[in-house]
Design an enzyme around this catalytic site. Structure first.
Site, mmCIF file in Angstrom:
data_model
loop_
_atom_site.group_PDB
_atom_site.id
_atom_site.type_symbol
_atom_site.label_atom_id
_atom_site.label_comp_id
_atom_site.label_asym_id
_atom_site.label_seq_id
_atom_site.Cartn_x
_atom_site.Cartn_y
_atom_site.Cartn_z
ATOM 1 N N THR A 49 -4.447 -0.539 3.456
ATOM 2 C CA THR A 49 -5.009 -0.536 2.112
ATOM 3 C C THR A 49 -3.934 -0.046 1.147
ATOM 4 O OG1 THR A 49 -5.805 1.751 1.981
ATOM 5 C CG2 THR A 49 -7.173 0.180 3.201
ATOM 6 N N CYS A 50 -4.302 0.087 -0.120
ATOM 7 C CA CYS A 50 -3.322 0.573 -1.093
ATOM 8 C C CYS A 50 -2.983 2.037 -0.872
ATOM 9 C CB CYS A 50 -3.825 0.360 -2.513
ATOM 10 S SG CYS A 50 -5.398 1.178 -2.861
ATOM 11 N N GLY A 115 -16.380 3.494 -2.090
ATOM 12 C CA GLY A 115 -16.986 2.605 -1.104
ATOM 13 C C GLY A 115 -16.118 1.443 -0.661
ATOM 14 N N GLN A 120 -12.770 -2.573 3.615
ATOM 15 C CA GLN A 120 -11.408 -2.738 4.118
ATOM 16 C C GLN A 120 -11.343 -2.521 5.628
ATOM 17 O OE1 GLN A 120 -9.923 0.137 1.351
ATOM 18 N NE2 GLN A 120 -9.152 -1.409 -0.081
ATOM 19 N N ALA A 190 -7.663 -11.949 -8.682
ATOM 20 C CA ALA A 190 -9.071 -12.335 -8.498
ATOM 21 C C ALA A 190 -9.581 -11.985 -7.102
ATOM 22 C CB ALA A 190 -9.238 -13.834 -8.762
ATOM 23 N N GLY A 191 -8.928 -11.007 -6.465
ATOM 24 C CA GLY A 191 -9.366 -10.577 -5.144
ATOM 25 C C GLY A 191 -10.503 -9.568 -5.220
ATOM 26 N N SER A 194 -9.956 -6.797 -7.772
ATOM 27 C CA SER A 194 -10.098 -7.352 -9.120
ATOM 28 C C SER A 194 -11.576 -7.547 -9.458
ATOM 29 C CB SER A 194 -9.354 -8.686 -9.221
ATOM 30 O OG SER A 194 -7.975 -8.512 -9.018
#
Length: 450
Positions: A49-50, A115, A120, A190-191, A194
């Site tokens: 993840t980020c 959440g 993820q 647009a994921g 987003s």
């Protein structure tokens, strides 16, 4: 085999290092397969993840597996082992289970209680399933982690107590811009992140939401959900000039918004929120007059969303309740795993007893051929009841004892006492892992508790 977790996150490393370790797309698939191919590893799962990159593996050698996974993370990131290792954390067996359950519950997130992490973890599970790097151990562990995460969110309301990264970003935006209701916003990408950003902006009362995406059709679909409009990525510079708030999270792996695309603002400031890793927005935009850029590193430094940061009693209570649930679920999961390990031995014992009983009944019937059918049936049922009653107590007891940390020793003692072939329980265990298998006849005392 035992579960190992090796990872790096916002808690152990600066964002600059996380940015280099971050993997997605083909690179994520390659890392997953590289881990799975190692001689020490039977199963592999990667959560990326980020805010974190974590490798979960079912291993047969702890030290060898830790070294192998560390080397792979170093090779994939281009960071020397000696520079990467101080930022890595390693969890094994019970601690690895506890860590994954905490992660799925949002307790280890930059913004505690968010959440997004649950989705993820679900994506990581699906990828590992699709790439065939999972077996029964990690598949069940990840499935259980998802159930724990859902329970934590539904039972504690921690997701309401803890804002998402987007929510924290908008809190920072209000410090710069004032109220954001009625403002104009631009979302780049647009994921899933987003989509969360667009929905959060709409709930906050932002009146004009523009979606800029490389694939225009995907941008249109997202824009329709929030009553906004979509533009092509080629129009990004013009939309940047018109926006009050910009949120970028494309995952492109390279800069999407550069300093020369952002015009100075003398009368109307603009707030940029970069949620991508690696960065979408060039840090040099901070030098542009009237521009405020917040990225994951500055959000981390802000302290918003961390444990007890606001002294909110309701939030603290939700976090405490979530932690209690995680501890409870870890205990239940480990008990089930330990009980499952002894089940093949119990089945093997019952199978052996059944074979001995049938052989002795056969000999008895051959010696007393004049016995009528009703008598034969009564004798057969009586002997079977005797065998079942003799085996019931030890098999139930050994399953109960197996729930302890030394449970494997009880199964070993059972195999030794009854002279069970050690290969038979293992063969039963392999058979029970076949999807849809009905089990082994003769197990009248319950199946695998998992």
């Amino acid at each position: 085999m035992s579960v190992l977790a090796v990872g790096v996150s916002h808690r152990t490393a600066p964002v600059a290092l996380l940015e280099r370790v971050s993997v997605s797309g083909d690179a994520l698939v390659k890392l997953l397969h590289d881990v799975h191919r190692d001689a020490c590893v039977a199963e592999a799962l990667v959560v990326s993840t980020c805010n974190r990159v974590e490798v979960y593996a079912d291993v047969d050698r702890f030290h060898g597996a830790v070294t192998a996974v560390t080397d792979m993370l170093s090779r994939h990131s281009g960071i020397p082992v000696e520079a990467l290792a101080p930022h890595l954390y390693v969890h094994y067996e019970e601690r690895a289970v506890h860590h994954l359950f905490s992660v799925a519950s949002g307790l280890d997130s930059m913004v505690v209680g968010e959440g997004q992490i649950l989705g993820q973890v679900r994506q990581a599970l699906r990828l590992a399933q699709d790439q065939d790097t999972l077996g029964p151990t990690l598949n069940e562990l990840a499935q259980h982690a998802l159930r724990v995460g859902k329970r934590v969110h539904s039972d504690t309301g921690i997701d309401r107590a803890g804002a998402s990264l987007v929510g924290v970003g908008l809190t920072l935006a209000e410090r710069v811009l004032g109220p954001i209701a009625g403002r104009r916003a631009l979302v780049v990408g647009a994921g899933s992140m987003s989509a969360l950003s667009a929905a959060t902006l709409a709930r906050a009362g932002v009146s004009d939401i523009v979606i800029a995406n490389r694939t225009y059709e995907r941008g249109v679909r997202l824009a329709e959900t929030v009553g906004g409009r979509a533009v092509a990525l080629d129009d990004l510079t013009a939309e940047l000039a018109a926006a009050d708030i910009v949120i970028s999270c494309t995952g492109a792996g390279n800069l999407v918004v550069t300093a020369d695309m952002v015009a100075p603002r003398s009368d109307r400031p603009v707030f940029l929120l970069d949620l991508a890793l690696p960065h979408d927005v060039d840090p040099a935009v901070r030098a542009v007059p009237g521009v405020t850029l917040v990225d994951l590193e500055s959000m981390q430094d802000s302290g918003l969303g961390q444990d007890g940061e606001d002294g909110d009693g309701g939030r603290a209570a939700a976090i405490a309740a979530a932690r209690r649930i995680v501890v409870e679920e870890v205990g239940g999961y480990l008990e089930a795993v330990r009980a499952a390990r002894v089940t093949p031995t119990v089945i093997a014992l019952r199978t052996k007893a059944s074979e001995v009983m049938e052989a002795e009944l056969g000999r008895l019937m051959s010696r007393v051929p004049e016995m009528d059918g009703r008598t034969r049936e009564e004798v057969t049922q009586t002997i079977r009841r005797v065998v079942d009653k003799l085996l019931h107590e030890p098999t139930v007891r050994v399953k109960q004892l197996a729930a302890s940390s030394s449970g494997d020793h009880y199964a070993e003692a059972l195999r030794e006492l009854f002279n069970l072939d050690p290969q038979v329980p293992e063969a039963i265990r392999r058979t029970s892992e076949i999807p849809g298998d009905a089990g082994i006849p003769g197990d009248t005392d319950g199946g695998n508790p998992r």
